[in-house]
Design an enzyme around this catalytic site. Structure first.
Site, mmCIF file in Angstrom:
data_model
loop_
_atom_site.group_PDB
_atom_site.id
_atom_site.type_symbol
_atom_site.label_atom_id
_atom_site.label_comp_id
_atom_site.label_asym_id
_atom_site.label_seq_id
_atom_site.Cartn_x
_atom_site.Cartn_y
_atom_site.Cartn_z
ATOM 1 N N PRO A 9 28.662 143.013 1.142
ATOM 2 C CA PRO A 9 29.167 144.208 1.825
ATOM 3 C C PRO A 9 30.202 144.910 0.943
ATOM 4 O O PRO A 9 30.913 144.256 0.182
ATOM 5 C CB PRO A 9 29.801 143.654 3.101
ATOM 6 C CG PRO A 9 30.095 142.227 2.803
ATOM 7 C CD PRO A 9 29.096 141.765 1.788
ATOM 8 N N ALA A 30 33.325 144.430 -3.718
ATOM 9 C CA ALA A 30 32.887 143.823 -2.459
ATOM 10 C C ALA A 30 34.018 143.832 -1.436
ATOM 11 O O ALA A 30 35.194 143.845 -1.794
ATOM 12 C CB ALA A 30 32.431 142.391 -2.708
ATOM 13 N N HIS A 31 33.654 143.827 -0.181
ATOM 14 C CA HIS A 31 34.632 143.742 0.896
ATOM 15 C C HIS A 31 35.346 142.379 0.822
ATOM 16 O O HIS A 31 34.686 141.354 0.642
ATOM 17 C CB HIS A 31 33.918 143.898 2.242
ATOM 18 C CG HIS A 31 34.856 144.200 3.366
ATOM 19 N ND1 HIS A 31 35.699 143.238 3.891
ATOM 20 C CD2 HIS A 31 35.089 145.332 4.055
ATOM 21 C CE1 HIS A 31 36.416 143.788 4.874
ATOM 22 N NE2 HIS A 31 36.070 145.063 4.983
ATOM 23 N N PRO A 32 36.672 142.378 0.990
ATOM 24 C CA PRO A 32 37.407 141.102 0.888
ATOM 25 C C PRO A 32 36.920 140.051 1.887
ATOM 26 O O PRO A 32 37.007 138.847 1.610
ATOM 27 C CB PRO A 32 38.857 141.494 1.195
ATOM 28 C CG PRO A 32 38.932 142.972 1.012
ATOM 29 C CD PRO A 32 37.563 143.525 1.211
#
Lengths: 253, 361
Positions: free
Chosen positions: A149, A213-215
């Site tokens: 994501p 990327a999303h953390p």
């Protein structure tokens, strides 16, 4: 004996699993007997309660086209003037068509990092095991991919989409993704720029989101790296998120 | 400064001469409107005049390197220079001439109910080798007279007369939008991202005649998607600097197309067209002239025509009252003298649409 086991998703799991999935994920069970797709869940042995799920696809993009941006570089140099510029370009294409994919990886909300690692590790191992055991499919390549994501801002909006997607499709992306599922990106790709786009033309926030990327996916990303997947120069078209890749024969096993 | 009398026969368009240097310098400094083609310093201006004189005088086969500089004389002020314009025989001579070409792509998704007409800019060399109208500079007080018509369209009679020295296609760059401080929204959105400097700084860095070639080489080579540009830059595309409006509108009236190409640096429109289809060229007719007494002054409201001699090095054009179709031109002695015409010489005419804006005082 471990407390977890991996099995195929069933109709009974659907209400639970569907609530975890991102808009744009596939929400239905694979057709019975499908060779190119499997929906795996990892569940507690004690009550068979699913904790995470993953959709394993093989030979992707052969019926519904899949699109990614390839992140490349162009060098503009004028030696006599001392000018040397390395410029990032994004090229829309179907480069990863035919790959296998670990898709729509989702887990029960609220799991901490340790718990995520605990449930995702056996799920990934089972998926890779299934891949190795599977009969080859026509049109399949020797590559495995996994999309992470992408970054979103405080309002839940993707700065990459705001910068490169919205100028070409001003509809509600979330709503369309929810409505069309995986086909959403195929549809919206027909509206996106076909020629290379210099990232320099994007807003700073969109440029910064390229390949990030999303953390919240940090644990997943770490596990995929451990398995041998690496950022391979492609990003998703709706979030600019990294697509990890690995040659199937080099996967850790 | 403003002449009290705007009788159109007072102006004469002729090739610039090396002796025009001081007058051209003064003109470049004076309040003028249009697109300056005059180099900023005296040495460069002198070199340009020499180059132009050589081109007008040359009997050689045209190489494409020729530049032709014209000046507009006010005969009623003893031949004072009130304007200048030019032609370059071949754009991008010895190199390439860069432009952005406007293209539109329609992309649609039936499923999403979306359909977009996307404006894109393509870096191209389409206009390489095309003859260029290179400037238009006139005393601001003459903007509303017929003098600008003579200054701009007179050149076209030269091109028509000596067609083998020019391309059959013609183009003209026009200045795009920039503010008083020199900031240019198009450059800021496009060029600056690849140079990190002002356009003027980039220009200085390049220096020399072919600076545009290397700047273009550093620009994005794939099409620019206009929807990705800031609103201000999108709005500036194809927009004219106000001082460029007069020459641009004359070219539009001639039938040039101002919508296909843009200047790479400021986003101003580069007009282009086929020489044979231009209004003045299509209307060009041989005139049967006979010497006449009196003056050429015509009553206000009458039609005017461009009248050119057929000489190359001594090319001259002026405005005279239109003649009825089929009728000969009665050429007053003053006009004959201005055009360096003698009985038996050829003369060419092209009818103007424009009327004198006000009765001669």
């Amino acid at each position: 004996m471990t407390a977890l086991h991996v099995r195929g998703a069933t109709v009974a799991d659907l209400p639970l699993l569907q609530a975890w999935l991102a808009p744009g994920a596939a929400r239905d069970l694979p057709a019975p007997g499908a060779r190119s797709e499997a929906w795996l869940v990892v569940a507690r042995r004690a009550d068979d309660q699913p904790l995470a799920c993953l959709r394993l696809r093989r030979a992707i993009g052969l019926d519904l086209p899949r699109h990614w941006y390839h992140v490349g570089w162009v060098v503009h140099a004028a030696a006599e003037l001392g000018l040397f510029h390395r410029l990032q370009t994004l090229q829309l294409g179907n480069d990863l068509t035919g790959a296998s994919e670990l898709a729509d990886i989702a887990w029960q909300p609220g799991l901490d990092a340790a718990a995520q690692a605990e449930v995702l590790a056996p799920l990934l191992a089972a998926a890779l095991q299934a891949l190795r055991a599977a009969e080859p499919l026509a049109g399949a390549s020797a590559l495995l991919i996994a999309e992470l994501p992408g970054l979103v801002d405080a309002d839940g909006l993707s700065p990459f989409w705001q910068g490169l997607g919205r100028p070409f499709y001003d509809g509600d992306a979330q709503q369309a993704a929810q409505r069309f599922g995986p086909a959403w990106r195929s549809h919206v790709a027909t509206l996106m720029p076909r020629q290379p786009v210099y990232s320099a033309f994007l807003p700073v926030a969109a440029q910064a989101a390229v390949g990030r990327a999303h953390p919240a996916a940090a644990v997943l990303a770490g596990l995929l790296q451990q398995a041998g997947l690496r950022p391979g120069g492609h990003i998703t078209i709706d979030q600019g998120a990294p697509v990890l890749t690995a040659p199937l024969d080099l996967l850790a096993g | 400064m403003t002449p009290p009398d705007h009788d159109p026969t007072r102006w004469l368009l002729r090739p610039a001469q090396p002796r025009d240097l001081p007058a051209l310098e003064a003109l470049a400094r004076a309040s003028a409107i249009g697109i300056s083609s005059l180099p900023p310093d005296r040495d460069a201006l002198r070199a340009l005049l020499a180059l132009s004189a050589k081109a007008f005088a040359s009997d050689d086969v045209a190489s494409g390197e020729e530049v032709y500089l014209f000046v507009l004389e006010d005969l009623a002020q003893g031949g004072a220079l009130v304007g200048t314009s030019g032609i370059a025989a071949a754009a991008g001579f010895n190199d390439r001439f860069y432009s952005y070409r406007n293209e539109f792509i329609v992309q649609a998704s039936a499923e999403l109910g979306a359909r977009n007409r996307i404006h894109t800019l393509h870096l191209c060399h389409d206009l390489t080798g095309v003859s260029l109208l290179t400037g238009f500079h006139i005393d601001a007080s003459l903007a509303h007279t017929l003098a600008p018509q003579l200054l701009s369209r007179g050149r076209l009679l030269f091109i028509a007369q000596f067609a083998d020295r020019f391309s059959d296609r013609i183009a003209a760059e026009n200045p795009g939008l920039s503010n008083e401080a020199g900031a240019c929204p198009f450059w800021d959105a496009v060029g600056r991202r690849f140079f990190n400097m002002d356009y003027s700084a980039a220009e200085r860095l390049g220096g020399g005649r072919n600076h545009k070639g290397w700047i273009a080489g550093l620009m994005p080579q794939s099409p620019i998607y206009v929807p990705l540009l800031p609103d201000e830059a999108q709005w500036a595309l194809g927009q004219l600097q106000p001082v460029g409006e007069l020459p641009f509108h004359i070219l539009m009236d001639e039938g040039l197309d101002g919508d296909s190409y843009l200047n790479l640096f400021d986003g101003g429109p580069t007009a282009d067209g086929r020489v044979a289809l231009l209004k003045t060229v299509a209307r060009r007719r041989a005139l049967q002239a006979t010497p006449a007494d009196g003056t050429a002054a015509a009553p206000a409201g009458s039609a005017w025509q461009l009248v050119a001699n057929a000489r190359q090095a001594d090319f001259r054009v002026m405005l005279l009252p239109a003649t009825a179709p089929g009728a000969g031109l009665a050429l007053p002695a003053a006009a004959a003298q201005a055009l360096h015409w003698q009985a038996g010489d050829a003369l060419w005419g092209a009818l103007l649409d424009s009327q004198p804006p006000e009765a001669a005082a």
